[in-house]
Motif scaffolding. Structure first.
Motif, short mmCIF file in Angstrom:
data_model
loop_
_atom_site.label_atom_id
_atom_site.label_comp_id
_atom_site.label_asym_id
_atom_site.label_seq_id
_atom_site.Cartn_x
_atom_site.Cartn_y
_atom_site.Cartn_z
N SER A 94 -64.41 -76.70 -0.49
CA SER A 94 -63.47 -75.88 0.28
C SER A 94 -62.67 -74.94 -0.63
N ASN A 95 -62.42 -75.36 -1.86
CA ASN A 95 -61.67 -74.49 -2.77
C ASN A 95 -62.48 -73.27 -3.19
N TRP A 96 -63.79 -73.35 -3.08
CA TRP A 96 -64.67 -72.21 -3.36
C TRP A 96 -65.13 -71.52 -2.07
N ASN A 97 -64.79 -72.07 -0.90
CA ASN A 97 -65.32 -71.60 0.38
C ASN A 97 -66.85 -71.59 0.33
N LYS A 163 -61.43 -68.94 -8.84
CA LYS A 163 -61.25 -70.13 -8.03
C LYS A 163 -61.28 -71.42 -8.86
#
Length: 216
Positions: A94-97, A163
């Motif tokens: 999720s932190n990198w989508n 990111k």
């Protein structure tokens, strides 16, 4: 950054050709008695024969952002997809989508398919290997992560991935299109935690309009 080619080692060219041409259905670009290259999107994946036992790498391919499930089924129908956590084989970064999954090739390299949703490269066609956009990650095991990243910045103009992460034993450099996954030798790779080892590697990449080579 665009990764144009990675050149790796294999101690079994026949099995490597079978895996990438028959199972993954990559097109063979060039083949000799000691080397084989596959064309994959904007990248080239090359292997050179070595008598050294069990060379081991981690690398990733970018796939369209809406094709994770279809690409997963394509692989799972042929070989085992590696568990990421108990009960799932698809990683939600999720932190990198991004979403990704992993599998072993014939050499037990850890191969990854990843969809970066920020790239907005959806396709409406059913997934096939021709949809693979290119190589988007190569693992770079080093003795000193901080010093290696400093060199990549000074020599090649690479920046830390916005990111993250940026740690003493693990950092990422580049951008969503292409990343160097810089890890301390001996640190475990996802998802198996197999310790990173350093084997001969050559990476041809383009950054800020300049083509360069990284040789490890």
């Amino acid at each position: 950054m665009l990764i144009k080619e990675i050149s790796l080692l294999t101690n079994d060219l026949v099995a490597t050709e079978r895996f990438y041409s028959d199972i993954l259905q990559f097109a063979i670009y060039n083949k000799t008695a000691s080397r084989i290259s596959f064309s994959v999107g904007h990248s080239m994946l090359s292997f050179t024969y070595t008598e050294r036992q069990n060379p081991f790498y981690h690398f990733a391919f970018s796939i369209p952002s809406n094709k994770v499930d279809e690409a997963h089924r394509f692989i799972a129908d042929k070989i085992e997809v590696l568990p990421f956590t108990p009960g799932t084989t698809i990683a939600d970064f999720s932190n990198w989508n991004a979403h990704a999954f992993y599998f072993h090739d014939n050499q037990k390299n850890i191969v990854e398919f990843i969809a970066h949703h920020d790239l907005h490269n959806d396709t409406n066609e059913p997934f096939t290997p021709s949809d693979i956009i290119g190589i988007c990650e190569i693992g770079v095991p080093v003795e000193d992560v901080t010093e290696a990243c400093k060199m990549f910045n000074e020599k090649y103009g690479l920046q830390y991935f916005v990111k993250g992460p940026r740690l003493q034993d693990f950092s990422v450099m580049g951008d969503t299109q292409g990343l160097f996954i810089v890890t301390k030798i001996g640190r475990g790779w996802l998802p198996t935690q197999q310790p990173a080892e350093r084997f001969d590697t050559k990476v041809v990449f383009e950054n800020n309009g300049q083509v360069a080579e990284l040789i490890l």
